[in-house]
Each structure stands twice: as structure tokens, then as C-alpha cells.
Design a protein around this motif. Structure first.
Motif, short mmCIF file in Angstrom:
data_model
loop_
_atom_site.label_atom_id
_atom_site.label_comp_id
_atom_site.label_asym_id
_atom_site.label_seq_id
_atom_site.Cartn_x
_atom_site.Cartn_y
_atom_site.Cartn_z
N UNK A 84 -104.46 -21.18 -8.67
CA UNK A 84 -104.84 -22.07 -7.58
C UNK A 84 -103.90 -21.89 -6.42
N UNK A 85 -104.17 -22.57 -5.32
CA UNK A 85 -103.32 -22.45 -4.14
C UNK A 85 -102.16 -23.43 -4.23
N UNK A 86 -101.00 -22.96 -3.80
CA UNK A 86 -99.80 -23.79 -3.82
C UNK A 86 -99.68 -24.56 -2.51
N UNK A 87 -99.26 -25.80 -2.60
CA UNK A 87 -99.01 -26.62 -1.42
C UNK A 87 -97.57 -26.43 -0.96
N UNK A 88 -97.39 -26.35 0.33
CA UNK A 88 -96.05 -26.19 0.88
C UNK A 88 -95.34 -27.54 0.92
N UNK A 89 -94.04 -27.50 0.58
CA UNK A 89 -93.24 -28.72 0.45
C UNK A 89 -92.04 -28.64 1.37
N UNK A 90 -91.74 -29.73 2.04
CA UNK A 90 -90.53 -29.82 2.86
C UNK A 90 -89.79 -31.10 2.50
N UNK A 91 -88.55 -30.94 2.05
CA UNK A 91 -87.69 -32.07 1.71
C UNK A 91 -88.34 -33.00 0.68
N UNK A 92 -89.07 -32.40 -0.28
CA UNK A 92 -89.69 -33.17 -1.35
C UNK A 92 -91.05 -33.75 -1.03
#
Length: 548
Positions: free
Chosen positions: A188-196
Motif C-alpha cells: 500500500x501507499x505510505x503516508x508522510x509524517x512530520x514530527x509524529x
């Protein structure tokens, strides 16, 4: 002259638009022709066979192959992803986010499949804390399972190894595929994360880690792909297959929904407030009803608290609440026996559907009862029209407390300790079996159309409000024949402790047989660990991890 000029003008305008549209149509046909030509050219060069899905059903050698299937376009009958994102928006983001997503639906529909998906991901996931996102495990599996096609599942289930390919974020589909359908690999596609926190963007490259595992020997080398015709150009995954079977919309329309009896793993626990599948029309209707439903809920609560049972019951029925009750055949003899020995109150033992269970028993009996609960929010205690007492989970203290309460009046206890939405009964605590000589089992069932009146991870103080927000909430109360715990001790070689458990199991079985529910050995702790990641201790209306 004017008529001639007008005729010439409209004729010229017609010829212009005719040529313009004809050129555009020709261009689209040329592009489509080149696409199809390239597809089959690549097919020839890579020696991939494209066949209809119907020819795959009768194959007997699928166990020797790895099946790679498109989750949204083959496994699920519905072609719309909007309902699943509304679930994420409402359950993880709140009411305002769900309203925004519903209003954006026309734009999502007109933007096309890829851009519409990006809009929904941005709207639903932006600003959501990644660590606390449990919707994919606690809420989504129920709605995905109800949309699985039985015929495609039977085929996939025959594969040696199974791999699901999805355009959805992996956190939405992974638990459903791995835990409930026993799929070995998920891409599946990964979601981008910033600072949690999720920022609402997806990594455009597929998660090919699962494919690499298959190619490295963890799956069989002979791979068969199952996808939709206009998705066969997804070479990153399906180009590794020797054969690709194409599913048409006609195939999907002819499939039946997967029956609950065929689930590889039974769906016992699920969370979330929404009881309906939020399609665009259902979502709009639900959001339009919600303000009126909340007002109606408050009115119902005020009526139940302020009016006597005999007056409140018909008014609440007129407001849309459906309540039915039934007594056992020997109810008259039971009443005579209770009248002869009235030195203490009577004990009613019921299964647990919502926090309103003791209240509905009180309404059917037309008298005040004392409700004994394992955990209850402070707000629910304040709003309750009957007396409620919390148990401490210390057996000696709770036993002493319940015996004292029985001296004050009739008692209601839910030995399951927590609610279960599906047709299952959790393990009954045997504490009630030593309280008195006669016990009345009560079989309860409830039905809602919009909102569930229970939660494992949300605010429990809102459970009665959400239940009463439904237009026509339904409750069924069935009183069963009395059970005498002393009979299990007479002439039995077992000790008192074993007899306590036999009484609890007997009451659970009687209630289960009456309702058609399946008895389990699962407990409150099992439910909350699966759904909320804690042991279900409630403080001030919220669920917290048990520190004991």
C-alpha cells in the motif's frame, strides 16, 4: 438580409463546434488505441497472458502459485472509496472534518480517480497523530469485510501465498487484510509524517517491500495477478506476473457479499460511532439529521429522568424508541415464590449491550432498580434515573457490597463487564452466583441505524446520547426462567468454586441460546487491548491504561 446573416452565423458556429469536438474525439481515440496497443505490445514482450477472471475460478493448481490482487478494484464489490475516508474523517478527525469531506464530494467526483484520492487523503489525515491512529484496526475491518465479494474471496483463498495491492494508505487496509483475511503480504501507499503527525501526503511509489519478499523466496515464484482492465499498466507489481486475470464490472455486480460464517477470523470486536456505511447520500442524510437527533436525545433523557415510569414509557415510545419485553411461562409461580421470601431484593443478571441496560429493565418492570457496573463515567452516573454503584474489581469487597445492596432492593448486574456489538457473549464473571438463592437471567438485544451507543476509545459519557440520537433505537428484553445456584451444590462432588463457574456458564448459555448468540471465553481485557490498546479502566469518561 438579417435572416440570411443569422442563418449563416449559426451554421458557422455549428460547423466550428462540430469540427472541434470531432478533432477532440479523434485525439482521444488515437490515445486510447495507442494505449491498448502499447499494453498488448508490452504483453507480448514480457510474455504475460491476459485472461478473463471467469477462467480462473475453475483452476485447481492455485495452491502452487502466489496470487497478487488489486484490493479496491477486485476484492471489494463497491468501486467508491469515499465511504472509507468518511469513516477516517469522522472517527479520527471529528465531526467538522467529516462535514468538510462531504461538502468536497462534488469536487472529488469531478477531479478523477487519482486527484480525488489525494484530496481525500489530505482532508482526512492532515494533522492526525500517527501514533494514536487505530482506526485501521478497530473500525475499518468491519466495513471492508461487509464489502468483500464471496466469489473473488474463494479464489484468493485457494492461493499458496496471497498479496494485496492497494492505492489506499497502508494504515487503512493492512489490519483488515492480514488479521481478518489472512493475506500474507500487503503493498500500500505510505503516508508522510512530520514530527509524529501525518501531513496528508502519500509516497507515490508503491510499497514494493512485499514484492521483494516474494521474489527472494518467501512466496512461490509463479505469480498470478488479478486486477481491473484499466489497471493492468501497473507494471511495478503486475509486470512480475506470468498471468494476469482481468475482472470486469459485470463480474463484480454478479458477486455476493461474503457471509460472516466464511470469515477466516470472526469479527467479534469493532469500534467507532457510525453504524451505517457512509456513502455520499447516507453521509449527507446523517449530517443533516445529527442536529435534530441531538436535540431529540436531550429531550428523551430529560423525560426519562423527570417523569415516572408509567408516564415516561408511552411518551418515549411516541418519540421513536422501540421497546419490547417478554416473560417466561412460569412467571406467575416465580412471583409467588419471591413474595414468600422477601427478606432481600432479587438479582437480575443480563448480557451487556449498552449502558442503558439496567434502565430498560427498570422500564419493563416499572420499578426502580440498583444498577451495578464495573466502570461508569461520572456524567452517566449523574444522568442515570436509577441508582448506580461501581464495583472495585476486588472480589471480597464487591461481594460484600452487592449483598448489602440486595438488602436495599432489587439489583441488576452485567457479568460480561463490557459491551459487545456483534452476536457474541463474553465470559461471565461468576461473582453473581453467590449473592442469593434465586437469579433471573435477562436476555437483551439492541439495534441502531446511525450511531452506536458504545465505544472503547472515545468519550464513554456520550454513549447514551449517541444511542438516543438514533431516529428509532430498538431494545428487546426477555426474562428467562429463574436459576437456583444451590441446586448445583446439592449432590455434587465438586467444590464451591467450580460450582460458581458452572452457574455462570449455565446463565451465559441460556442467554446465548435465547438470543442466538455464540458464547466465548473472551473478556473485557481482550476487547480493550484489541480496540484501544489498554485494559479499559475508565476515569472521568475516558479510557485509560490499567496501572495495576
Amino acid at each position: 438580409m438579417a435572416k440570411l446573416f443569422s442563418s449563416f452565423f449559426f451554421k458557422s458556429l455549428f460547423i466550428f463546434w462540430y469540427r472541434f469536438l470531432l478533432i477532440q474525439l479523434k485525439n482521444h481515440l488515437i490515445v486510447f488505441h495507442r494505449t491498448i496497443s502499447n499494453t498488448f505490445a508490452n504483453t507480448t514482450s514480457s510474455q504475460i497472458k491476459y485472461q478473463k477472471f471467469t477462467s480462473l475460478v475453475h483452476r485447481s493448481d492455485l495452491n502452487d502459485h502466489t496470487l497478487i490482487f488489486d484490493v479496491e478494484n477486485t476484492l471489494l464489490k463497491s468501486s467508491s472509496l469515499f465511504p472509507y475516508f468518511i469513516l477516517v474523517a469522522f472517527e479520527a478527525g471529528g465531526l467538522f472534518r467529516a462535514i468538510v469531506l462531504t461538502l468536497l464530494y462534488p469536487l472529488i467526483y469531478l477531479s478523477g480517480e487519482k486527484m480525488g484520492l489525494k484530496i481525500m487523503v489530505m482532508t482526512c489525515f492532515f494533522g492526525i497523530k500517527a501514533e494514536s491512529f487505530r482506526i485501521g484496526r478497530s473500525v475499518m475491518p468491519k466495513f471492508f469485510l461487509e464489502d468483500v465479494g464471496s466469489e473473488i474471496f474463494d479464489v484468493i483463498n485457494k492461493g499458496g501465498k496471497k498479496m494485496g495491492v492497494s492505492n489506499l494508505p497502508r494504515v487503512m487496509v493492512e489490519s483488515f487484510l492480514k488479521e481478518y483475511l489472512e493475506i500474507d503480504f500487503v503493498a500500500g501507499k505510505e503516508l508522510k509524517i512530520f514530527n509524529g503527525y501525518y501531513i496528508g501526503l502519500m509516497d507515490e511509489t508503491k510499497n514494493v517491500h512485499a514484492l521483494k519478499q516474494i521474489q527472494e523466496g518467501k512466496g512461490s515464484s509463479d505469480m498470478i495477478g488479478i486486477t481491473r482492465f484499466n489497471h493492468i499498466l501497473d507494471h511495478e507489481i503486475f509486470s512480475s506476473c506470468k498471468e494476469v486475470y482481468v475482472v470486469s464490472q459485470g463480474d463484480k455486480r454478479s458477486w455476493k457479499n461474503l457471509a460472516k460464517e466464511k470469515y477466516p477470523k470472526p469479527l467479534i470486536f469493532h469500534d467507532g460511532r457510525l453504524a451505517l456505511k457512509p456513502t455520499p447520500s447516507e453521509s449527507l442524510a446523517m449530517l443533516m439529521w445529527l442536529p435534530y437527533g441531538l436535540i431529540l436525545s436531550v429531550i428523551r433523557i430529560i423525560l426519562a429522568i423527570s417523569l415516572p415510569f408509567k408516564i415516561a414509557t408511552p411518551i418515549l415510545t411516541f418519540s421513536g424508541i422501540r421497546l419490547t419485553s417478554s416473560l417466561p411461562e412460569n412467571s406467575h409461580s416465580n412471583k409467588q415464590n419471591r413474595a414468600e421470601a422477601r427478606d432481600h431484593g432479587h438479582l437480575y443478571v443480563c448480557n451487556h449491550r449498552t449502558l442503558l441496560d439496567p434502565l430498560y429493565i427498570s422500564f419493563t418492570l416499572q420499578k426502580n432498580l440498583i444498577g451495578v457496573t464495573y466502570s461508569l463515567s461520572r456524567m452517566s452516573e449523574i444522568l442515570s434515573p436509577i441508582k448506580t454503584v461501581r464495583l472495585t474489581r476486588n472480589r471480597d469487597k464487591d461481594s460484600k457490597m452487592m449483598k448489602q445492596l440486595l438488602q436495599q432492593g432489587d439489583l441488576v448486574v452485567c457479568p460480561e463487564g463490557t459491551t459487545c456489538r456483534e452476536k457474541y457473549l463474553l465470559r461471565f464473571s461468576p461473582l453473581f452466583s453467590e449473592m442469593c438463592d434465586e437469579i433471573t437471567p435477562v436476555a437483551l438485544d439492541s439495534h441502531v441505524s446511525m450511531f452506536h451507543g458504545t465505544t472503547a476509545s472515545g468519550l464513554k459519557c456520550l454513549d447514551p446520547v449517541f444511542f438516543l440520537t438514533n431516529p428509532f433505537p430498538v431494545y428487546t428484553v426477555q426474562y428467562l426462567n429463574q436459576v437456583c445456584p444451590k441446586k448445583y451444590l446439592q449432590g455434587s462432588s465438586e467444590n464451591v468454586e467450580d460450582c460458581r463457574f458452572h452457574v455462570a456458564n449455565h446463565v451465559q448459555e441460556e442467554i446465548g441460546n435465547t438470543l442466538g448468540f455464540e458464547c466465548t471465553k473472551l473478556t473485557r481485557k481482550d476487547k480493550y487491548i484489541i480496540l484501544a490498546g489498554n485494559e479499559g479502566v475508565v476515569k472521568d469518561g475516558k479510557s485509560f491504561t490499567n496501572q495495576q
